[in-house]
Design a protein around this motif. Structure first.
Motif, PDB file in Angstrom:
ATOM      1  N   LEU A 140     -33.200  17.094   0.119  1.00  0.00           N
ATOM      2  CA  LEU A 140     -33.422  18.373  -0.036  1.00  0.00           C
ATOM      3  C   LEU A 140     -33.790  18.916  -1.548  1.00  0.00           C
ATOM      4  O   LEU A 140     -34.088  20.184  -1.658  1.00  0.00           O
ATOM      5  CB  LEU A 140     -32.418  19.196   0.549  1.00  0.00           C
ATOM      6  CG  LEU A 140     -31.925  19.055   1.976  1.00  0.00           C
ATOM      7  CD1 LEU A 140     -30.902  20.063   2.330  1.00  0.00           C
ATOM      8  CD2 LEU A 140     -33.214  19.538   2.874  1.00  0.00           C
ATOM      9  N   ILE A 141     -33.422  18.179  -2.422  1.00  0.00           N
ATOM     10  CA  ILE A 141     -33.652  18.595  -4.081  1.00  0.00           C
ATOM     11  C   ILE A 141     -35.058  18.892  -4.343  1.00  0.00           C
ATOM     12  O   ILE A 141     -35.047  20.051  -4.850  1.00  0.00           O
ATOM     13  CB  ILE A 141     -33.321  17.292  -4.907  1.00  0.00           C
ATOM     14  CG1 ILE A 141     -31.738  16.880  -4.489  1.00  0.00           C
ATOM     15  CG2 ILE A 141     -33.602  17.465  -6.198  1.00  0.00           C
ATOM     16  CD1 ILE A 141     -31.340  15.822  -5.592  1.00  0.00           C
ATOM     17  N   PRO A 142     -35.987  18.657  -3.681  1.00  0.00           N
ATOM     18  CA  PRO A 142     -37.324  19.068  -4.096  1.00  0.00           C
ATOM     19  C   PRO A 142     -37.603  20.613  -3.696  1.00  0.00           C
ATOM     20  O   PRO A 142     -38.417  21.369  -4.551  1.00  0.00           O
ATOM     21  CB  PRO A 142     -38.520  18.225  -3.405  1.00  0.00           C
ATOM     22  CG  PRO A 142     -37.888  17.026  -3.380  1.00  0.00           C
ATOM     23  CD  PRO A 142     -36.345  17.224  -3.043  1.00  0.00           C
ATOM     24  N   LEU A 428     -29.941  25.514  -2.572  1.00  0.00           N
ATOM     25  CA  LEU A 428     -29.492  25.062  -3.811  1.00  0.00           C
ATOM     26  C   LEU A 428     -27.853  25.244  -3.596  1.00  0.00           C
ATOM     27  O   LEU A 428     -27.075  24.271  -3.797  1.00  0.00           O
ATOM     28  CB  LEU A 428     -29.746  25.804  -4.923  1.00  0.00           C
ATOM     29  CG  LEU A 428     -28.506  25.971  -6.128  1.00  0.00           C
ATOM     30  CD1 LEU A 428     -28.968  24.492  -6.871  1.00  0.00           C
ATOM     31  CD2 LEU A 428     -29.317  26.959  -7.242  1.00  0.00           C
ATOM     32  N   ILE A 429     -27.185  26.113  -2.969  1.00  0.00           N
ATOM     33  CA  ILE A 429     -26.038  26.495  -2.678  1.00  0.00           C
ATOM     34  C   ILE A 429     -25.526  25.281  -1.730  1.00  0.00           C
ATOM     35  O   ILE A 429     -24.347  24.813  -1.617  1.00  0.00           O
ATOM     36  CB  ILE A 429     -25.567  27.807  -1.933  1.00  0.00           C
ATOM     37  CG1 ILE A 429     -26.073  28.787  -3.027  1.00  0.00           C
ATOM     38  CG2 ILE A 429     -24.305  27.881  -1.402  1.00  0.00           C
ATOM     39  CD1 ILE A 429     -25.277  28.852  -4.338  1.00  0.00           C
ATOM     40  N   VAL A 430     -26.366  24.921  -0.608  1.00  0.00           N
ATOM     41  CA  VAL A 430     -25.919  23.898   0.227  1.00  0.00           C
ATOM     42  C   VAL A 430     -25.969  22.600  -0.500  1.00  0.00           C
ATOM     43  O   VAL A 430     -24.653  22.055  -0.022  1.00  0.00           O
ATOM     44  CB  VAL A 430     -27.088  23.881   1.311  1.00  0.00           C
ATOM     45  CG1 VAL A 430     -27.102  22.344   2.197  1.00  0.00           C
ATOM     46  CG2 VAL A 430     -27.343  25.068   2.354  1.00  0.00           C
ATOM     47  N   ILE A 431     -26.693  22.304  -1.490  1.00  0.00           N
ATOM     48  CA  ILE A 431     -26.513  20.985  -2.193  1.00  0.00           C
ATOM     49  C   ILE A 431     -25.150  21.070  -3.061  1.00  0.00           C
ATOM     50  O   ILE A 431     -24.373  19.932  -2.959  1.00  0.00           O
ATOM     51  CB  ILE A 431     -27.815  20.853  -2.997  1.00  0.00           C
ATOM     52  CG1 ILE A 431     -29.002  20.582  -2.328  1.00  0.00           C
ATOM     53  CG2 ILE A 431     -27.382  19.624  -3.964  1.00  0.00           C
ATOM     54  CD1 ILE A 431     -30.243  20.315  -3.088  1.00  0.00           C
ATOM     55  N   LEU A 432     -24.964  22.334  -3.629  1.00  0.00           N
ATOM     56  CA  LEU A 432     -23.493  22.391  -4.267  1.00  0.00           C
ATOM     57  C   LEU A 432     -22.402  22.116  -3.354  1.00  0.00           C
ATOM     58  O   LEU A 432     -21.345  21.662  -3.793  1.00  0.00           O
ATOM     59  CB  LEU A 432     -23.631  23.595  -4.991  1.00  0.00           C
ATOM     60  CG  LEU A 432     -24.607  24.055  -6.192  1.00  0.00           C
ATOM     61  CD1 LEU A 432     -24.570  25.259  -6.811  1.00  0.00           C
ATOM     62  CD2 LEU A 432     -24.430  22.888  -7.231  1.00  0.00           C
TER      63      LEU A 432
END
Length: 622
Positions: A140-142, A428-432
């Motif tokens: 999901l980073i991209p 972004l919040i999900v990745i964090l």
């Protein structure tokens, strides 16, 4: 002859030297590419020499691995751009981040798009190799970095995965799962109920306003699912059969006891205790119905908490290329007064019609004592709950201040032509959430505050596919008849505009009782836009009330996922929701239309025809 040959040789040598001095731009680019290749080889050599410096027996946390990987990538990209640093020194506007436990600053914003893309590529490669976070989360980073670094729009970054609005819906569901797994929602709900729950009437108000508050910020179905376990505990002890007042036999000595409601009549012949318990059982079911209704009303307040609101965003982006200035902040300011007023009036009507003194007096237990007992059992606030709460507040702030109309948003600080949409901060919040440990001071290794197995087991994939089906229908089938239906309905111009808007809202609101509200929104919103174009009116004058009307499904259990969840959880009959849902629908529609003309007109300038509305809705993508 010999002298002539020597002369030509000297002339060719001179021309060769001149060509070496005056290289063409193509030759310069080729030489620069060769230099880049050499720099890249040197950078990989640096990486190979740095990796052995970490002792093999060193215990690194996930955060240490992330910092180590980003520092290595910083060396790679800095080496890669070393040749162009002088030429583009005036263009470079970098953002420096100081990682924890590292004195070196990570310089990740480079003026060359190729190097930024290389940064993302190498970052994902190292994360996939070291696996500090799950592989699916790394993928999901991209969606986060491409819009932030000016490489692609949020829609383009999400296109290989899902529709951008559907990806936003998925991220909102994951955030709700994180809050549920932390248990922080119980602390919020119990604290609000303790403040309000002095008696059964205020207990209803506490559940309704708490569910409304959660439904504003997260998906309304998830808000309902969070509150139901707390409602189970309270109703189980509050409406216990052994606690029914014994004075019922003395007070109700008549032959027949009746509780008259517009749709329900309880009768009891000669057994006052049984009749009284039947009444209390309906009050118990009514509490669950009010929870579902409050979650649905609260979900209309933000653009990310409701299916029709997400479809509304999709229609604006697809038909009008995102031209209308409707963002998270002004939608919240527009809908919040109507939401609070709607829930307040519904609670008042419930108290007047159902919670009369003849029933309330038989509940002897105090709701506050039960709630205090359950709140004490939660213990002190944990780091897990605090971190989820802080990330949730950060996400709300990023949504509200992304690009508000009243001040410059954070997207203008990126100095790119691409403005990230709401999906980017959500992912972004999900990745964090997969990076931050649950117990940073506890035993090693510590789990992250959200784990991928939990997401896999609780994420409603079927609902995501349902949203995707609605978007697909909006892209294809709707275009086949929206212009025809819109042209036919535009003959209603003999009536006033408020009458036309109210009629369409009523039709959409009652139609959504029979099908998914997102599917109904994908049909009615493009048609409404076509009607507005035919009548030469601002499309938002029709799109906003129709989008909200598609959410007001209260009469049948199939109207919304929240209704279906409560219906199966509390074993409700279809008739239990009929009359409460009918007056709730009428109250919400009336307040919404009043709010549209009092607040919506000056906020969205609905009385003016903007430039983007003078052209027919864009159908190239349809």
């Amino acid at each position: 002859m010999r002298n002539q040959i020597e002369k030509e040789h000297r002339s060719s040598t001179t021309n060769t030297g001149t060509n070496r001095l005056n290289k063409s731009p193509t030759a310069k680019n080729a030489e620069r590419e060769r230099s880049r290749v050499r720099s890249l080889r040197n950078a990989f050599h640096v990486l190979q020499t740095c990796l052995p410096t970490v002792p093999p027996d060193t215990k690194l946390s996930k955060l240490d691995i992330l910092i180590l990987a980003t520092n290595y990538i910083a060396q790679l990209t800095n080496t890669l751009d070393n040749d162009d640093s002088v030429e583009h020194s005036t263009m470079a506007q970098s953002i420096n981040i100081s990682p924890i436990k590292s004195g070196q600053k990570l310089k990740y914003y480079h003026p060359i798009k190729e190097s930024r893309c290389c940064f993302v590529l190498l970052l994902m490669t190292i994360y996939w190799m070291l696996q500090p976070i799950p592989l699916a989360v790394t993928a999901l980073i991209p969606i986060v970095l491409f819009p932030l670094l000016g490489l692609a729009t949020t829609e383009k970054a999400c296109e290989p995965y899902l529709q951008s609005t559907n990806m936003l819906f998925m991220a909102s569901l994951i955030v709700a799962i994180a809050m549920e797994s932390s248990g922080f929602h119980k602390r919020i709900a119990l604290r609000a109920l303790i403040f309000l729950g002095d008696n059964i009437r205020t207990l209803f108000a506490g559940f309704m306003f708490t569910t409304m508050f959660l439904g504003i910020w997260i998906i309304n179905t998830a808000a309902t699912a969070m509150i139901l376990p707390i409602a189970d505990i309270v109703t189980q002890e509050l409406f216990d059969t052994t606690e029914v007042a014994d004075c019922a036999e003395q007070q109700y000595s008549q032959e027949q006891v009746e509780l008259l409601t517009p749709k329900l009549i309880f009768r009891n012949n000669g057994n006052p205790r049984q009749g009284n318990q039947e009444k209390l059982n309906y009050i118990r079911r009514l509490l669950y119905i009010c929870i579902a209704f409050s979650a649905t009303i609260g979900g209309t307040t933000t653009l990310t908490s409701n299916g029709p609101n997400l479809v509304f965003q999709f229609v604006l982006d697809d038909l009008y290329n995102g031209s209308p200035n409707v963002d998270y902040a002004n939608w919240l300011l527009f809908c919040l007064p109507a939401t609070i007023l709607s829930v307040t009036i519904c609670w008042f009507l419930v108290c007047v019609i159902y919670l009369r003194d003849g029933i309330v007096r038989h509940i002897r237990k105090s709701p506050k004592n039960i709630l205090l007992k359950k709140y004490v059992e939660l213990g002190s606030l944990t780091f897990h709950e605090l971190s989820v709460c802080m990330l949730f507040l950060v996400l709300i702030g990023l949504w509200m201040f992304r690009d508000p109309q009243y001040l410059p948003g954070w997207v203008h600080l990126l100095n790119t032509n691409i403005k990230p949409k709401d999906t980017t901060p959500a992912i972004l919040i999900v990745i964090l959430m997969f990076c931050i440990p649950k117990n940073p001071l506890g035993p090693f290794p510590s789990e992250s505050i959200l784990s991928w197995p939990v997401v896999q087991s609780k994420l409603a994939w079927g609902v995501i596919l349902l949203r995707g089906g609605g978007f697909s229908m909006a892209n294809t089938a709707t275009f086949r008849f929206n212009s025809i239906v819109g042209t036919y309905l535009s003959h209603l111009n003999q009536y006033s505009v408020p009458v036309i808007v109210s009629s369409i809202c009523l039709i959409a609101s009652f139609t959504t009782e029979l099908a998914s509200n997102s599917a109904i929104a994908t049909i009615f919103l493009p048609i409404s836009g076509q009607i507005a174009y035919n009548l030469n009116l601002n499309p938002l004058h029709f799109l906003i009330p129709v989008a909200l009307s598609c959410s007001y499904a209260f009469i049948l259990p199939v109207g919304t996922p929240a209704n279906a969840l409560v219906s199966s959880h509390a074993n409700l009959n279809p008739s239990d929701m009929a009359f409460p849902g009918l007056f709730t629908k009428l109250v919400c529609l009336g307040i919404m239309l009043i709010n549209l003309y009092l607040i919506g007109f000056p906020m969205f300038e609905l009385d003016k025809l903007p430039e983007w509305a003078k052209h027919p809705p864009n159908s190239t993508s349809l």
